[in-house]
Design an enzyme around this catalytic site. Structure first.
Site, mmCIF file in Angstrom:
data_model
loop_
_atom_site.group_PDB
_atom_site.id
_atom_site.type_symbol
_atom_site.label_atom_id
_atom_site.label_comp_id
_atom_site.label_asym_id
_atom_site.label_seq_id
_atom_site.Cartn_x
_atom_site.Cartn_y
_atom_site.Cartn_z
ATOM 1 N N GLU A 101 5.142 14.680 31.413
ATOM 2 C CA GLU A 101 5.058 15.790 30.461
ATOM 3 C C GLU A 101 6.270 15.837 29.544
ATOM 4 O O GLU A 101 7.384 15.570 29.977
ATOM 5 C CB GLU A 101 5.045 17.120 31.212
ATOM 6 C CG GLU A 101 3.954 17.235 32.212
ATOM 7 C CD GLU A 101 4.093 18.501 33.035
ATOM 8 O OE1 GLU A 101 3.221 18.734 33.864
ATOM 9 O OE2 GLU A 101 5.069 19.241 32.862
ATOM 10 N N CYS A 114 12.018 18.629 25.293
ATOM 11 C CA CYS A 114 12.355 18.563 26.713
ATOM 12 C C CYS A 114 11.638 17.352 27.302
ATOM 13 O O CYS A 114 10.413 17.306 27.324
ATOM 14 C CB CYS A 114 11.908 19.855 27.392
ATOM 15 S SG CYS A 114 12.149 19.835 29.175
ATOM 16 N N CYS A 121 9.153 13.365 41.307
ATOM 17 C CA CYS A 121 10.550 13.609 41.668
ATOM 18 C C CYS A 121 10.673 13.569 43.178
ATOM 19 O O CYS A 121 9.770 14.003 43.895
ATOM 20 C CB CYS A 121 10.995 14.978 41.152
ATOM 21 S SG CYS A 121 12.755 15.318 41.395
ATOM 22 N N CYS A 125 12.731 20.425 45.396
ATOM 23 C CA CYS A 125 13.078 21.844 45.226
ATOM 24 C C CYS A 125 11.824 22.682 45.515
ATOM 25 O O CYS A 125 10.729 22.370 45.026
ATOM 26 C CB CYS A 125 13.604 22.104 43.819
ATOM 27 S SG CYS A 125 15.091 21.133 43.456
ATOM 28 N N CYS A 128 9.562 24.229 42.612
ATOM 29 C CA CYS A 128 9.285 23.367 41.450
ATOM 30 C C CYS A 128 7.954 22.642 41.610
ATOM 31 O O CYS A 128 7.664 22.081 42.676
ATOM 32 C CB CYS A 128 10.416 22.356 41.302
ATOM 33 S SG CYS A 128 10.120 21.144 40.001
ATOM 34 N N CYS A 359 8.411 22.753 34.619
ATOM 35 C CA CYS A 359 8.528 21.422 35.204
ATOM 36 C C CYS A 359 7.307 21.026 36.047
ATOM 37 O O CYS A 359 7.039 21.599 37.078
ATOM 38 C CB CYS A 359 9.787 21.432 36.062
ATOM 39 S SG CYS A 359 10.289 19.833 36.625
HETATM 40 N N1 SAH Z 1 16.102 17.458 38.221
HETATM 41 C C1 SAH Z 1 16.817 18.153 37.179
HETATM 42 C C2 SAH Z 1 15.917 18.541 36.010
HETATM 43 C C3 SAH Z 1 14.806 19.405 36.487
HETATM 44 S S1 SAH Z 1 13.973 20.573 35.478
HETATM 45 C C4 SAH Z 1 17.469 19.389 37.758
HETATM 46 O O1 SAH Z 1 17.199 19.711 38.901
HETATM 47 O O2 SAH Z 1 18.264 20.009 37.071
HETATM 48 C C5 SAH Z 1 15.139 21.585 34.702
HETATM 49 C C6 SAH Z 1 15.370 22.944 35.348
HETATM 50 O O3 SAH Z 1 14.155 23.667 35.595
HETATM 51 C C7 SAH Z 1 16.088 22.838 36.689
HETATM 52 O O4 SAH Z 1 17.133 23.771 36.699
HETATM 53 C C8 SAH Z 1 14.999 23.220 37.650
HETATM 54 O O5 SAH Z 1 15.542 23.700 38.864
HETATM 55 C C9 SAH Z 1 14.253 24.267 36.867
HETATM 56 N N2 SAH Z 1 12.913 24.597 37.383
HETATM 57 C C10 SAH Z 1 12.062 23.835 38.102
HETATM 58 N N3 SAH Z 1 10.943 24.526 38.396
HETATM 59 C C11 SAH Z 1 11.076 25.740 37.827
HETATM 60 C C12 SAH Z 1 10.242 26.901 37.770
HETATM 61 N N4 SAH Z 1 9.061 26.933 38.359
HETATM 62 N N5 SAH Z 1 10.712 27.959 37.096
HETATM 63 C C13 SAH Z 1 11.918 27.937 36.480
HETATM 64 N N6 SAH Z 1 12.734 26.877 36.504
HETATM 65 C C14 SAH Z 1 12.324 25.792 37.177
#
Ligand code: SAH
Length: 370
Positions: A101, A114, A121, A125, A128, A359
């Site tokens: 995406e 973005c 991944c 988390c 996510c 994400c």
């Molecule tokens: N792997 C990288 C980039 C990930 S996406 C990282 O962890 O930073 C970028 C941001 O979006 C990260 O801070 C991630 O934790 C956040 N993110 C992921 N899922 C999310 C969600 N459902 N709502 C809000 N932020 C989210």
């Protein structure tokens, strides 16, 4: 690089080559090396998609490109626009069928793309959507660059058709102004390909974007942060914190077991000491989980004295997840505490919530539909 005999679709993927490798390829085709630089500019500055456009290349080289090379690496599957029309999210299929995406956000005179760094991944988390699919594979440098080029073309087309949003007499705004590596994947887990892509994007001969216009977001891989601090490009670093203590953070960001907060923060301090650049911390606010005043106090203490900025992100709800976005009053209180301690904080807008522009969310929905 040994030249492949052309069987099936084993085309040479031009965007996967850096400038030097592209020159070598052109020389292998019997052309002078400077033709490689010309080709590089066609790909990255004029964002050409076909050899036919490359009018100053000799016909023989254009024929070679047509027969043996591939330019576009991304096939759009779905394109969704948010209700306000300013956020556009595209799901792309890669050559091997993987889905990734990319999101375009237009606001404040910025046109931010973005981009994803991996298909899926491995980090896991708990809030996510991308985590649910696991790691499929790293993206190649070309696949990372191609996401920016796709929206560069998209914006140039839009500017041509609508004259942009510029006031009368001014040139219409066109082109991507900022890139954030905040899509699917953990960029520092795909370090080599990521940096090749970042070099192509910032190369004055290439896409020539200012390094300061690019931000890479990491979950907090300590060796990657240290390596990042040594790079000679002034690319911004963001670290996903989401909690100010180990017990809570480990429930949200399980890799905290491997790189606990004290080690992540020590790496961040080394980064700031080495680069003198401000570091950003991302903190997704989840109702009743990490959004209390006490945690805001604890976060303030953790960040005290560090050259930093906190980006509060309202959680994008993920299907099947129990986490919910924080209530407005809790968000306001959280901001107030941080500001009271003199910590610069911005509340990121929730863009594209109606198009699953979080994400991994669009891919998850399309995959579920089958
Ligand atoms: N792997 C990288 C980039 C990930 S996406 C990282 O962890 O930073 C970028 C941001 O979006 C990260 O801070 C991630 O934790 C956040 N993110 C992921 N899922 C999310 C969600 N459902 N709502 C809000 N932020 C989210």
């Amino acid at each position: 690089m040994p030249q492949e005999t052309m069987t099936g679709n084993q085309a040479i993927r031009l965007l996967d080559l850096n400038r030097e490798a592209l020159r070598e390829q052109v020389v292998a085709w019997g052309q002078p090396a400077y033709r490689g630089d010309q080709l590089y500019r066609w790909l990255l500055q004029k964002v050409a998609l076909t050899p036919e456009e490359m009018t100053d290349l000799p016909a023989g080289l254009r024929a070679r490109l047509r027969e043996e090379a591939q330019i576009e690496l991304l096939a759009p599957v779905t394109e969704t626009a948010a209700r306000d029309g300013n956020t556009i999210k595209t799901l792309f299929r890669l050559d091997d069928g993987q889905l990734i995406e990319t999101v375009l956000m237009r606001y404040d005179r910025r046109r931010t793309v973005c981009i994803s760094s991996q298909a899926g991944c491995a980090i896991g988390c708990t809030f996510c959507a991308t985590a649910q699919m696991g790691l499929q594979r790293n993206l190649t440098a070309g696949e990372i660059v191609a996401q920016v080029l796709y929206f560069e073309r998209w914006l140039r087309q839009a500017a041509k058709h609508h004259g942009g949003d510029a006031p009368a007499g001014q040139a219409p705004a066109a082109g991507v102004s900022n890139v954030v590596v905040m899509g699917m994947g953990e960029p520092l887990a795909n370090y080599h390909q990521l940096w090749q892509a970042l070099r192509t994007l910032t190369d004055a001969q290439g896409y020539s974007m200012g390094a300061r216009k690019i931000t890479v977001s990491t979950v907090g891989l300590v060796p990657g942060i240290d390596r990042f601090a040594e790079e000679d490009l002034q690319i911004n670093l963001a670290v996903s914190l989401h909690a100010p203590n180990d017990a809570l953070r480990a429930t949200l960001v399980p890799i905290n077991h491997r790189y606990p907060l004290a080690e992540v923060m020590a790496a961040c301090r080394r980064y700031v000491a080495r680069t003198h650049r401000r570091i950003s911390f991302e903190y997704a606010l989840m109702r009743g989980i990490n959004d209390s005043r006490e945690l805001a106090e604890e976060l303030s203490a953790l960040l005290k004295g560090l050259l930093c900025h906190v980006n509060l992100i309202p959680l994008n709800p993920v299907a099947g997840s129990a986490y919910q976005p924080s209530r407005r009053e809790d968000v306001d209180a959280f901001v107030e505490v941080l500001q009271g301690h003199g910590i610069p904080v911005t509340l990121r807008m929730r863009r594209g919530i109606d198009i699953d522009a979080g994400c991994g969310q669009l891919r998850a929905r399309v995959a579920a539909r089958g």
